[in-house]
Structures are given as C-alpha cells and as structure tokens.
Design a protein around this motif. Structure first.
Motif, PDB file in Angstrom:
ATOM      1  N   VAL A  30      35.662 -38.117  -4.871  1.00  0.00           N
ATOM      2  CA  VAL A  30      36.856 -38.585  -5.574  1.00  0.00           C
ATOM      3  C   VAL A  30      36.690 -38.227  -7.045  1.00  0.00           C
ATOM      4  O   VAL A  30      35.680 -38.576  -7.647  1.00  0.00           O
ATOM      5  N   ASP A 111      38.261 -34.550  -2.145  1.00  0.00           N
ATOM      6  CA  ASP A 111      39.323 -34.949  -1.235  1.00  0.00           C
ATOM      7  C   ASP A 111      40.399 -35.800  -1.886  1.00  0.00           C
ATOM      8  O   ASP A 111      41.452 -36.036  -1.285  1.00  0.00           O
ATOM      9  N   LEU A 112      40.159 -36.305  -3.074  1.00  0.00           N
ATOM     10  CA  LEU A 112      41.121 -37.217  -3.688  1.00  0.00           C
ATOM     11  C   LEU A 112      40.973 -37.201  -5.204  1.00  0.00           C
ATOM     12  O   LEU A 112      39.855 -37.195  -5.719  1.00  0.00           O
ATOM     13  N   SER A 140      45.027 -34.553  -2.502  1.00  0.00           N
ATOM     14  CA  SER A 140      45.654 -35.874  -2.468  1.00  0.00           C
ATOM     15  C   SER A 140      45.453 -36.549  -3.819  1.00  0.00           C
ATOM     16  O   SER A 140      44.468 -36.299  -4.502  1.00  0.00           O
ATOM     17  N   ILE A 142      46.126 -40.315  -6.233  1.00  0.00           N
ATOM     18  CA  ILE A 142      46.630 -41.665  -6.503  1.00  0.00           C
ATOM     19  C   ILE A 142      46.813 -41.752  -8.016  1.00  0.00           C
ATOM     20  O   ILE A 142      45.877 -41.455  -8.771  1.00  0.00           O
ATOM     21  N   HIS A 173      51.767 -42.235  -4.629  1.00  0.00           N
ATOM     22  CA  HIS A 173      50.997 -43.468  -4.456  1.00  0.00           C
ATOM     23  C   HIS A 173      50.499 -43.881  -5.829  1.00  0.00           C
ATOM     24  O   HIS A 173      49.889 -43.072  -6.519  1.00  0.00           O
ATOM     25  N   MET A 191      42.649 -48.451  -1.452  1.00  0.00           N
ATOM     26  CA  MET A 191      43.473 -47.234  -1.388  1.00  0.00           C
ATOM     27  C   MET A 191      42.599 -45.981  -1.271  1.00  0.00           C
ATOM     28  O   MET A 191      42.923 -45.042  -0.552  1.00  0.00           O
ATOM     29  N   ILE A 192      41.477 -45.988  -1.994  1.00  0.00           N
ATOM     30  CA  ILE A 192      40.565 -44.840  -1.943  1.00  0.00           C
ATOM     31  C   ILE A 192      40.005 -44.685  -0.528  1.00  0.00           C
ATOM     32  O   ILE A 192      40.035 -43.596   0.058  1.00  0.00           O
ATOM     33  N   ASP A 194      41.143 -45.778   2.229  1.00  0.00           N
ATOM     34  CA  ASP A 194      42.238 -45.394   3.114  1.00  0.00           C
ATOM     35  C   ASP A 194      42.520 -43.895   3.016  1.00  0.00           C
ATOM     36  O   ASP A 194      42.625 -43.206   4.026  1.00  0.00           O
ATOM     37  N   ALA A 195      42.636 -43.411   1.803  1.00  0.00           N
ATOM     38  CA  ALA A 195      42.968 -41.995   1.582  1.00  0.00           C
ATOM     39  C   ALA A 195      41.876 -41.097   2.149  1.00  0.00           C
ATOM     40  O   ALA A 195      42.160 -40.061   2.760  1.00  0.00           O
ATOM     41  N   TYR A 198      42.017 -40.965   6.046  1.00  0.00           N
ATOM     42  CA  TYR A 198      43.094 -40.170   6.617  1.00  0.00           C
ATOM     43  C   TYR A 198      43.004 -38.710   6.186  1.00  0.00           C
ATOM     44  O   TYR A 198      43.595 -37.852   6.807  1.00  0.00           O
ATOM     45  N   GLY A 199      42.253 -38.478   5.091  1.00  0.00           N
ATOM     46  CA  GLY A 199      42.150 -37.105   4.589  1.00  0.00           C
ATOM     47  C   GLY A 199      41.113 -36.284   5.331  1.00  0.00           C
ATOM     48  O   GLY A 199      41.084 -35.077   5.219  1.00  0.00           O
TER      49      GLY A 199
END
Ligand code: GTP
Ligand code: MG
Length: 200
Positions: A30, A111-112, A140, A142, A173, A191-192, A194-195, A198-199
């Motif tokens: 992240v 990934d985020l 992705s 946030i 988001h 949220m992290i 979760d992301a 699903y990622g």
C-alpha cells in the motif's frame, strides 16, 4: 509495542526491497501519496501505533525518497515523498516525477494507493496530475481527507463535496482522518484490508 517495522529507504527500482512475511510469502503493498505536508508520514505512524517510526516534520518536503515498512507481518507500506512544495531545490523537483512514476510502473506488488488530500484544500493541478498517473497505471485508490480536526462539521461536509467534485472522478472510495484525534484509523484499516482482499 508497535507491530510495524522499517525495512528500507530507496530511490531506484533496483533498490526496492522484496518484502516477505515469515512464511516467505511476498506481501501486497500500500503506498501513501499526496502533496507535501498533507500528513502522509503522520498517518503511517498513527496506523502503526507508533510515535516516530516514520519521520515527520513541520517543514514540508521532509520525505524525499521512498520508505518501505511492514505492518503485522501482513501488509507492506511505502511512504512516498510529497509533491508541490515550492521551496525544495530544482534538482529534487526534477527527481520527484521519475522516482514516483517508475515506482508506480515497476512495483508489481503495489495493489493500493492511499491518496491524501487536506480537507481544507481543493485539489490543484499537481493532485490531478497524480490522479491521472494512478488511473493510467490502473491502481486501486482510497482518497483520505486529512487533518479533519481543523474543520467543523459544516465545513467538513462542504469541503468534501468540493474536493470530490474537483477530482472529477466517479465512484471514489474515501474516508476521513485526523492523527491528533486518532480519528478514522479503524475505518481506514478495514478499508485497506478489504481492498487488498478483493484486489488479489
Ligand atoms: P512530506 O514528507 O513533506 O511530503 O510531508 P507529509 O505528507 O509526510 O506530512 P507530515 O506527516 O510530515 O506532517 C506535516 C505536518 O502536518 C506536521 O506538522 C504534522 O504534525 C501535521 N499533521 C499531520 N496530520 C495531522 C492531523 O491529522 N491534524 C493536524 N492538526 N495536523 C496534522
Ligand atoms: Mg513525509
């Protein structure tokens, strides 16, 4: 005790660390990004329940390279240098673009992205440029609206609308954060997780 660890500082892709957990699995990463002084390093310390693992400063432009961390042996984090600070040297400014672009392009485990925006500011050209890169690299994201302790409820609502409008993107988001009140930590962590789930 903090469950986070500092791994490495790097500028070029050849120096990025390969970050694994104890079982040898390569961790998803992240990245925390946004304008200089928006609160990236402070947010990471708050997420990590640590006072000073990540270096922060009242002087913008503190973080000038990529700093890698792990949290709970589960998630890798990268603290990115901020953009848009007028007083860093021309050389530093020239290096920022290639450094961050090549990170977005080459970091396969990324990934985020947590894209931080100060709740008191509307997105400027630099923010929109950075958002373009996130979209281009299909990452992705946030949006984290920071320093919410600085505004009252009415301003919070009005500024959120302005910021989301300014980003000109749909389906964003977003969440709120204040490190002085530790507000938003559990929500953002959820949220992290979760992301990432699903990622992958
Ligand atoms: P660069 O490394 O220069 O890109 O900055 P940064 O985005 O990492 O910002 P940093 O975390 O160093 O914080 C900058 C300043 O904002 C410091 O003085 C922090 O104490 C302050 N700050 C960060 N988060 C908050 C917050 O939630 N509320 C308030 N009131 N101040 C904050
Ligand atoms: Mg910083």
């Amino acid at each position: 005790m903090s469950k986070a660890r500092f791994i490495k500082t790097a500028v070029f892709p050849k120096d990025y660390p390969v970050i694994r957990n104890e079982a040898g699995k390569i961790l998803q990463e992240v990245a925390v990004a946004g304008r200089s002084n928006v609160g990236k390093s402070s947010l990471l310390n708050d997420l990590f329940h640590s006072k000073k693992l990540v270096k922060t400063s009242t002087t913008p432009g503190k973080t000038q390279a990529l700093n890698f961390f792990t949290y709970e042996d589960q998630i890798a984090f990268a603290d990115l240098p901020g953009y848009g600070y007028a007083r860093v040297s021309q050389d530093t400014k020239k290096e920022w673009g290639p450094m961050v672009q090549s990170y977005l392009k080459n970091r396969e485990t990324l990934d985020l992205i947590l894209f931080l925006i100060d709740i008191r500011r509307v997105p400027n050209e630099d923010d929109l440029q950075f958002l373009d890169w996130i979209v281009y690299h299909q990452k992705s994201m946030i949006v984290v609206l920071t320093k919410v302790d600085k505004v009252n409820q009415a301003e919070k609502k009005a500024n959120t609308d302005k910021i989301l409008e300014g980003l000109r993107a749909s389906n964003i988001h977003y969440t709120y954060y204040s490190t002085t009140k530790s507000e938003g930590r559990d929500k953002l962590m959820a949220m992290i997780k979760d992301a990432l789930k699903y990622g992958s």
